[in-house]
Each structure stands twice: as structure tokens, then as C-alpha cells.
Design an enzyme around this catalytic site. Structure first.
Site, PDB file in Angstrom:
ATOM      1  N   CYS A 111       7.989  -2.455  -0.164  1.00 36.75           N
ATOM      2  CA  CYS A 111       7.770  -1.530  -1.395  1.00 36.75           C
ATOM      3  C   CYS A 111       9.398  -0.803  -1.298  1.00 36.75           C
ATOM      4  CB  CYS A 111       6.877  -0.352  -1.158  1.00 36.75           C
ATOM      5  SG  CYS A 111       6.547   0.988  -2.190  1.00 36.75           S
ATOM      6  N   CYS A 116       8.951   3.125  -1.319  1.00 37.17           N
ATOM      7  CA  CYS A 116       8.677   3.694  -0.134  1.00 37.17           C
ATOM      8  C   CYS A 116       9.729   3.611   0.886  1.00 37.17           C
ATOM      9  CB  CYS A 116       7.407   3.215   0.337  1.00 37.17           C
ATOM     10  SG  CYS A 116       5.689   3.355  -0.794  1.00 37.17           S
TER      11      CYS A 116
END
EC number: 1.11.1.28
Length: 181
Positions: free
Chosen positions: A130, A133
Site C-alpha cells: 500500500c 500507507c
């Protein structure tokens, strides 16, 4: 089980992984808690039961019960967040402006120093791919005082643990075993 057991189980073609596992297990860039928690969270995120058992056995004596729980929680909550926020990042539209409506209370109260929890979340986010993230957690840990070398060490642990898990899964599927010494 232990890291030594994992190394013994790796096929000969994964010698680099054995060496990386050894050097990272003895790395002093991170605090003992940071290193141990990164290993544990990365093992859980790598989804291999043997790797998880071996790494937890190796590091549970380094971590307090609260820190062990927090490392597990980092893997758990990032399993949720990494999928959700990867979706938000990949598609256009209103999703970025919509409330997630997912419970994430552990992030605010992880039971350990926030910086350590963020570092473990960064490692898991790297494994889960991700980008949003990874960027967010990297920014928090750098602003919190960790160096680029410390961040890199955590990601090296994540990469190595994930590679070991994938290699052991592949070796088991193909019947590849280490050569008898």
C-alpha cells in the site's frame, strides 16, 4: 522453532535469504523492541504459519506481553487498512473524501510507544504493497526522529521475512529441500 530452524529449512538456492536473515537478526540499527516487533509483525503479514511460529518463538522473550500484542495488532490493522487505502489510492472519485467507517482504535492506543507501532505498521504496509500507507507511516516515523537507515532496516526485515515465507511455501509445494550437509 527459531530463525536458525528457518534458515536450515531454506533450499540452497535461497542462500542470500539465509544470509540476510542472519545479518538482520543481529542488526543494531533499531532498538531491540523495534527490531523484534518488526520481525513479528512482518512474519504475521507474510502469512506463513511456520515462519510466524519461528519468529515469535525467537522474539517473544525480547518483547513485553504488551509489545507482542501491539506487533500482532499492527499486522492485523494494516491487513485491513492496506487493502482499504490501496483501493482509495488506486481509483478516482469520491472515495478519498468519504469516511472509512472502519474501526481502527488500536492505532490511537497501541499499548507501546507510537513510534514503534508506526514502524511496525510501515513494515507491514511495505509487505502488503500500500503506497499510500507506506508514505504516511514513513513520514510519521521520520518526523518522530527515526533515521533513513532505521526505516530502511525495518523494510529490509519486512522484505526478507516475506521472501523467506514465500520461498518456504514454494519449496513445500515443489518438494525442494536443502541439500544434506
Amino acid at each position: 522453532m527459531s530463525i536458525e530452524t528457518l534458515k536450515e529449512r531454506l533450499p540452497d538456492y535461497a542462500k542470500d535469504l539465509k544470509l540476510n536473515l542472519s545479518s538482520l537478526a543481529n542488526d543494531i540499527t533499531l532498538s531491540p523492541q523495534q527490531l523484534a516487533g518488526t520481525f513479528v509483525a512482518s512474519a504475521i503479514a507474510s502469512r506463513n504459519a511456520d515462519v510466524t511460529r519461528a519468529i515469535v518463538a525467537e522474539y517473544e522473550s525480547v518483547l513485553s506481553p504488551q509489545a507482542l500484542t501491539a506487533a500482532k495488532a499492527a499486522a492485523a490493522i494494516m491487513g485491513l487498512n492496506n487493502i482499504y487505502y490501496r483501493f482509495v489510492h488506486m481509483v478516482e472519485g469520491d472515495y478519498a473524501h468519504m469516511p472509512a467507517r472502519l474501526r481502527m482504535n488500536v492505532i490511537g492506543r497501541p499499548g507501546v510507544e507510537k513510534l514503534d507501532f508506526e514502524l511496525w505498521s510501515l513494515a507491514v504496509s511495505a509487505i502488503n504493497g500500500c503506497g499510500m500507507c507506506v508514505e504516511s507511516h514513513e513520514k510519521v516515523v521520520r518526523e518522530g526522529g527515526l533515521s533513513a537507515e532505521q526505516v530502511q532496516t525495518a523494510v529490509r526485515v519486512a522484505a526478507t521475512v516475506h521472501a523467506v515465507a514465500a520461498t518456504l511455501d514454494g519449496a513445500a509445494a515443489l518438494g525442494d529441500h536443502p541439500a544434506a550437509g
